[in-house]
Design an enzyme around this catalytic site. Structure first.
Site, mmCIF file in Angstrom:
data_model
loop_
_atom_site.group_PDB
_atom_site.id
_atom_site.type_symbol
_atom_site.label_atom_id
_atom_site.label_comp_id
_atom_site.label_asym_id
_atom_site.label_seq_id
_atom_site.Cartn_x
_atom_site.Cartn_y
_atom_site.Cartn_z
ATOM 1 N N GLY A 344 0.861 -1.136 -0.015
ATOM 2 C CA GLY A 344 0.015 -0.005 0.081
ATOM 3 C C GLY A 344 0.928 1.374 0.086
ATOM 4 C CD GLU A 368 24.996 -4.680 -19.527
ATOM 5 O OE1 GLU A 368 25.091 -5.865 -19.665
ATOM 6 O OE2 GLU A 368 25.166 -4.094 -18.545
#
Length: 389
Positions: A344, A368
């Protein structure tokens, strides 16, 4: 210290030998004792925890799967487990280790002259020297063949001109492995810090990988001695081989981030009580999310182990690494997002590592080789048709 309950859902520890478990435990102990106490502040402040470098060198983390020159000579599975434990703390720290070993030490070890190896590998292994890898440019990321950085021979030197960007360790590196176009194809050069015509600048304002130094490199008539060029490799196969080494480590590393997010969410939902004083973990939708997370982590672990075994046998193909990197980054991101949801409002605070992992993994998904590029690599492998040309 035993693993937390349920993280090893499929008893994957039975697939590791005692030496592999010892390596993992060594890395885990280092992370728990030295990294976790400082990494959140480093991320908040946008600084890299440099005091960790000497100990990582002493433990053999840099170039761990290389032989000689002070390197630990570990198996690729052992190396992967180190990456997993380091990224359990933070992707930025794992990035430092990946760049140092896979993108700087590996090309020197693989393509360098005897003099280059003797000069740099022991210092890089110990952490006395820091390296960076210059391939990506402002206009060319996924298409490195389009690079504009050039190197022209002038007597006993090569003259470099151009720019590289999004370079991990750039401004703190003592040596840069730089790839440039020549009349004879793409070649690699070792550019030392302080070389006239070579300058660096850091990239600021990052919302991700904040505990990592990210820089741009500039070359303006930068004269590099001919002895600093890699003699034995030409074309993109050189830098791409380096990226394969680094992507392999990423595929293992992100499992650690996913594990940390899962463990944080599981512990939080077991302890947090809502609705008639019942633990959040007692609710069906919460258990569904946890079940999805641990399932994907287990699948990612199995993929990583198989790739590690294949690599140790010399059978791992770059397309296998594309699947490893693409799948495991994706599931790690999903785990981070699910964990943030389960926590939450607390999920966005620095009291918990989830939002930091989530932000970092957004970068890991892109660098990458993006998710889409790796999908095309896999597509070419299964169809025989290259869709990205």
């Amino acid at each position: 210290m035993p693993s937390k309950p349920f993280t090893d859902y499929l008893l994957i520890d039975t697939l590791f030998d005692e030496q592999e478990k010892l390596v993992r435990q060594t890395a885990r102990d280092f992370v728990d004792a030295e990294v976790l106490p400082v990494i959140q502040a480093a991320y908040r402040d946008g600084t890299f925890p440099t005091k960790l470098i000497p100990e990582m060198g002493r433990l053999g983390f840099f170039g761990a799967n290389l032989e000689g020159y002070g390197c630990a000579g570990m198996s690729n599975v052992e190396y992967g487990l180190i990456m997993q434990e380091i990224e359990r703390a933070d992707s930025g720290l794992r990035s430092f280790v990946s760049v140092q070993g896979a993108l700087v030490m590996f090309p020197i070890w693989k393509y360098g002259t005897g003099e280059q190896k003797q000069k740099w590998l022991p210092r890089l292994q110990s952490g006395e020297a820091i390296g960076c890898f210059g391939l990506t440019e402002p206009d060319f990321g996924s298409n490195p063949g389009g690079m504009r950085t050039t190197a022209v021979r002038d007597g006993s030197h090569w003259v470099l001109n151009g720019e590289k960007t999004w370079i991990t360790n750039g401004s703190v590196a003592d040596i840069a492995v730089v790839w440039a176009k020549t009349d004879d194809g793409v070649r690699g050069f070792l550019v030392e810090k302080g070389t006239p015509g070579y300058s660096t600048s850091d990239i600021h304002g990052k919302m991700s990988m904040r505990a990592s130094v990210t820089s741009s490199l500039a070359f303006a008539d930068c004269r590099v001695p001919c002895c600093n060029m890699f003699q034995d490799v030409k074309g993109l196969k050189g830098p791409l081989a380096c990226l394969s080494q680094a992507r392999f480590g990423i595929g293992w590393g992100v499992i650690g981030a996913a594990m940390d997010c899962f463990e944080t969410a599981r512990d939080y939902t077991v302890l947090r009580k809502q609705f008639d004083d019942r633990p959040l973990a007692s609710h069906q939708l919460v258990q569904l999310k946890l079940a999805d997370m641990i399932t994907e982590i287990a699948k990612g672990q199995l993929l990583a182990i198989q790739c590690g075994r294949l690599k140790d046998q010399g059978k791992l193909h770059p397309a296998h690494i594309s699947m490893l990197k693409r799948n495991n980054v994706s599931i790690a991101l999903d785990c981070a997002r699910a964990a943030r949801d389960l926590l939450g409002a607390n999920g966005i605070t620095e009291e918990y590592p989830v939002m930091r992992h989530l932000c970092n993994l957004e970068t890991v998904k892109t660098y990458e080789g993006t998710d889409h590029i790796h999908a095309l690599v896999i597509g070419e492998r299964v169809t025989g048709i290259a869709a990205y040309k």
